[in-house]
Design an enzyme around this catalytic site. Structure first.
Site, PDB file in Angstrom:
ATOM      1  N   HIS A  70       0.849  -1.196   0.000  1.00 58.16           N
ATOM      2  CA  HIS A  70       0.000   0.000   0.000  1.00 58.16           C
ATOM      3  C   HIS A  70       0.881   1.240   0.000  1.00 58.16           C
ATOM      4  O   HIS A  70       1.978   1.222   0.548  1.00 58.16           O
ATOM      5  CB  HIS A  70      -0.904   0.017   1.243  1.00 58.16           C
ATOM      6  N   GLU A 104      -7.893  -4.925  -0.734  1.00 53.43           N
ATOM      7  CA  GLU A 104      -8.364  -5.731  -1.862  1.00 53.43           C
ATOM      8  C   GLU A 104      -8.254  -7.226  -1.622  1.00 53.43           C
ATOM      9  O   GLU A 104      -8.963  -8.016  -2.236  1.00 53.43           O
ATOM     10  CB  GLU A 104      -7.589  -5.369  -3.141  1.00 53.43           C
TER      11      GLU A 104
HETATM   12  N1  COA Z   1       4.109  -7.226  -5.035  1.00 50.72           N
HETATM   13  C1  COA Z   1       5.423  -7.231  -5.292  1.00 50.72           C
HETATM   14  N2  COA Z   1       6.226  -6.191  -5.092  1.00 50.72           N
HETATM   15  C2  COA Z   1       5.670  -5.078  -4.613  1.00 50.72           C
HETATM   16  C3  COA Z   1       4.303  -4.997  -4.313  1.00 50.72           C
HETATM   17  C4  COA Z   1       3.507  -6.123  -4.549  1.00 50.72           C
HETATM   18  N3  COA Z   1       2.207  -6.124  -4.317  1.00 50.72           N
HETATM   19  N4  COA Z   1       4.028  -3.766  -3.852  1.00 50.72           N
HETATM   20  C5  COA Z   1       5.179  -3.085  -3.866  1.00 50.72           C
HETATM   21  N5  COA Z   1       6.174  -3.881  -4.323  1.00 50.72           N
HETATM   22  C6  COA Z   1       7.575  -3.533  -4.501  1.00 50.72           C
HETATM   23  C7  COA Z   1       7.743  -2.502  -5.583  1.00 50.72           C
HETATM   24  O1  COA Z   1       7.893  -3.093  -6.837  1.00 50.72           O
HETATM   25  C8  COA Z   1       8.971  -1.786  -5.118  1.00 50.72           C
HETATM   26  O2  COA Z   1      10.079  -2.559  -5.467  1.00 50.72           O
HETATM   27  P1  COA Z   1      11.373  -1.907  -6.172  1.00 50.72           P
HETATM   28  O3  COA Z   1      11.828  -0.846  -5.204  1.00 50.72           O
HETATM   29  O4  COA Z   1      12.300  -3.056  -6.315  1.00 50.72           O
HETATM   30  O5  COA Z   1      10.868  -1.345  -7.461  1.00 50.72           O
HETATM   31  C9  COA Z   1       8.889  -1.840  -3.591  1.00 50.72           C
HETATM   32  O6  COA Z   1       8.021  -2.939  -3.297  1.00 50.72           O
HETATM   33  C10 COA Z   1       8.320  -0.614  -2.952  1.00 50.72           C
HETATM   34  O7  COA Z   1       7.075  -0.331  -3.533  1.00 50.72           O
HETATM   35  P2  COA Z   1       6.168   0.822  -2.927  1.00 50.72           P
HETATM   36  O8  COA Z   1       6.869   2.124  -3.056  1.00 50.72           O
HETATM   37  O9  COA Z   1       5.699   0.396  -1.600  1.00 50.72           O
HETATM   38  O10 COA Z   1       4.942   0.777  -3.897  1.00 50.72           O
HETATM   39  P3  COA Z   1       3.957   1.943  -4.248  1.00 50.72           P
HETATM   40  O11 COA Z   1       3.690   2.811  -3.085  1.00 50.72           O
HETATM   41  O12 COA Z   1       4.406   2.591  -5.497  1.00 50.72           O
HETATM   42  O13 COA Z   1       2.704   1.056  -4.621  1.00 50.72           O
HETATM   43  C11 COA Z   1       0.819  -0.252  -4.545  1.00 50.72           C
HETATM   44  C12 COA Z   1       1.650   0.769  -3.772  1.00 50.72           C
HETATM   45  C13 COA Z   1      -0.474  -0.520  -3.809  1.00 50.72           C
HETATM   46  C14 COA Z   1       0.494   0.326  -5.930  1.00 50.72           C
HETATM   47  C15 COA Z   1       1.655  -1.547  -4.695  1.00 50.72           C
HETATM   48  O14 COA Z   1       1.919  -2.065  -3.423  1.00 50.72           O
HETATM   49  C16 COA Z   1       0.966  -2.570  -5.586  1.00 50.72           C
HETATM   50  O15 COA Z   1       1.127  -2.520  -6.796  1.00 50.72           O
HETATM   51  N6  COA Z   1       0.221  -3.530  -4.990  1.00 50.72           N
HETATM   52  C17 COA Z   1      -0.491  -4.518  -5.794  1.00 50.72           C
HETATM   53  C18 COA Z   1      -1.767  -3.946  -6.368  1.00 50.72           C
HETATM   54  C19 COA Z   1      -2.830  -3.747  -5.307  1.00 50.72           C
HETATM   55  O16 COA Z   1      -3.037  -4.602  -4.464  1.00 50.72           O
HETATM   56  N7  COA Z   1      -3.489  -2.610  -5.402  1.00 50.72           N
HETATM   57  C20 COA Z   1      -4.556  -2.253  -4.473  1.00 50.72           C
HETATM   58  C21 COA Z   1      -4.118  -1.144  -3.591  1.00 50.72           C
HETATM   59  S1  COA Z   1      -5.273  -0.810  -2.308  1.00 50.72           S
END
Ligand code: COA
Length: 367
Positions: free
Chosen positions: A251, A309
């Site tokens: 998140h 989700e």
């Molecule tokens: N699966 C795998 N890796 C993940 C991840 C996930 N669900 N969420 C984050 N990461 C990774 C990113 O790729 C990033 O890695 P990197 O530094 O090697 O590129 C690292 O963790 C840090 O990511 P972060 O900055 O926390 O992500 P964000 O704030 O840009 O994204 C979300 C937040 C929700 C978009 C992201 O966690 C995600 O895509 N989750 C899956 C989709 C989802 O469940 N969406 C509903 C949200 S309520």
């Protein structure tokens, strides 16, 4: 770059993380503590005690209250249903969010926000339910103006209102959540002086994306693909190895487990309807535990936990909704927050218009 001083200001983080773009009295997301306060109440209390109409009354500061809004929404659902023949082929779209966005775009805003928000909220449920029916090869079911909004949505979508309380807990839980991407989109549109329907159409577009509201369908696909708890680790490792994210995990704001995941997990637990939903819950919990451990090992710097989700998928499946309509059902709940934010944004009277740092080429010096 000639003429432009690239050091003149820092570009804020590209995802605007940590940037406060508005003051709001609607909700507070505490990402460190894992606490969500909506209209002055903890989300756990709200989901356990309040109905959908009460949350509308709270967030919209509507003096007609739960009962007044219940009747108004009931009447508005009937009117929205009468609109369906005038929506052309909108609800035949193969993607529910495409259908819902096109259908809502057919509405015209009357200008009175109090009336428009009731119309749009009612139409969201009626159109999303109609999409479900049309895609099941059946004619849309007419609303029952005397029913609660949640129960009526469920019945119109699935033909049964048996698990309405669980669905209502879901709609209440997701009604409002700070400055998420779709809410921000709605506020940007509202800040230009545009109308509520336009703001909600923009918000639907943002919600559709898999990084926002489009995740729960894929979460269910993941549970199907994993099949058995023992296969979770291998499946998740392969997914990450292929460069894909684990849906329902991580998140932008929460650094602990999303408090809404626990609320929805408990709501599914309370269902205990069929052996099937109990087995799903067991599998979901096992996949969550495994995903958490694997992501912890890969990203020790970033705590990636289950988000809303993850258990949305399990709950919406348990109440009988098709996975293709999960994001649309999210919109049925979140529209309440969008409407509240549009009102709040209007009160500021301020256009949202940030700047961008130009990093492109300059015109030739000869000019
Ligand atoms: N699966 C795998 N890796 C993940 C991840 C996930 N669900 N969420 C984050 N990461 C990774 C990113 O790729 C990033 O890695 P990197 O530094 O090697 O590129 C690292 O963790 C840090 O990511 P972060 O900055 O926390 O992500 P964000 O704030 O840009 O994204 C979300 C937040 C929700 C978009 C992201 O966690 C995600 O895509 N989750 C899956 C989709 C989802 O469940 N969406 C509903 C949200 S309520």
């Amino acid at each position: 770059m000639e003429g432009i001083d690239p050091t003149r200001s820092e570009v804020v983080a590209s995802g605007l993380e940590g940037v406060e773009v508005a003051s709001t009295a609607l909700s507070h997301v505490d990402g460190e503590q894992g606490r969500l306060i909506v209209a002055g109440r903890d989300v756990e209390d709200l989901a356990a005690q309040a109905g959908f109409e009460e949350v509308c009354a709270l967030l919209w500061e509507d003096a007609s209250g739960r009962e007044g809004l219940g009747s108004a929404l009931g009447r508005a659902r009937v009117l929205a249903f009468e609109e369906i023949p005038r929506l052309g082929s909108a609800l035949e779209a193969s993607d529910a969010m495409d259908g819902l966005r096109a259908a809502i775009a057919h509405l015209s805003a009357g200008g009175d926000l109090r009336e428009d928000r009731v119309r749009v909220t009612a139409a969201m449920a009626v159109f999303a339910a109609a999409w479900c029916r049309i895609h099941a090869g059946a004619p849309p079911l007419a609303p029952d103006a005397g029913s609660s909004h949640a129960a009526d949505y469920l019945r119109m979508a699935t033909g049964s209102r048996e698990q309405a309380r669980a669905l209502e807990a879901y709609l209440v839980t997701v009604a409002e959540h700070g400055m998420n991407a779709s809410t921000f989109a709605a506020r940007v549109v509202a800040s230009t002086g545009s109308d509520l329907v336009s703001a909600v159409v923009a918000a639907l577009g943002a919600l559709k994306g898999p990084l926002h509201g489009g995740a729960p369908g894929p979460v269910l696909d993941m549970l199907d693909a994993v099949g058995e708890p023992e296969r979770a680790a291998a499946w998740l490792e392969a997914e990450l190895g292929a460069g894909r994210r684990i849906m329902g995990m991580g998140h932008r704001v929460y650094r602990v487990r999303d408090p809404r995941a626990a609320v929805l997990e408990r709501a599914v637990e309370a269902l205990e309807r069929t052996g099937n939903s109990a087995a799903r819950l067991r599998l979901a919990r096992a996949v969550e535990r495994t995903a958490e451990a694997i992501l912890q090992a890969r990203h020790p710097e970033r705590r990636l936990r289950a988000n809303v989700e993850f258990y949305t998928a399990v709950l919406l499946e348990a109440v009988g909704l098709p996975r293709e309509a999960f994001a649309a059902t999210f919109a049925v709940g979140r529209v309440v927050g969008w409407c509240a934010h549009v009102a709040e944004q209007r009160r500021t009277g301020r256009l949202i218009r940030p700047s961008a740092r130009y990093v492109g080429p300059m015109p030739p010096a000869s000019r």
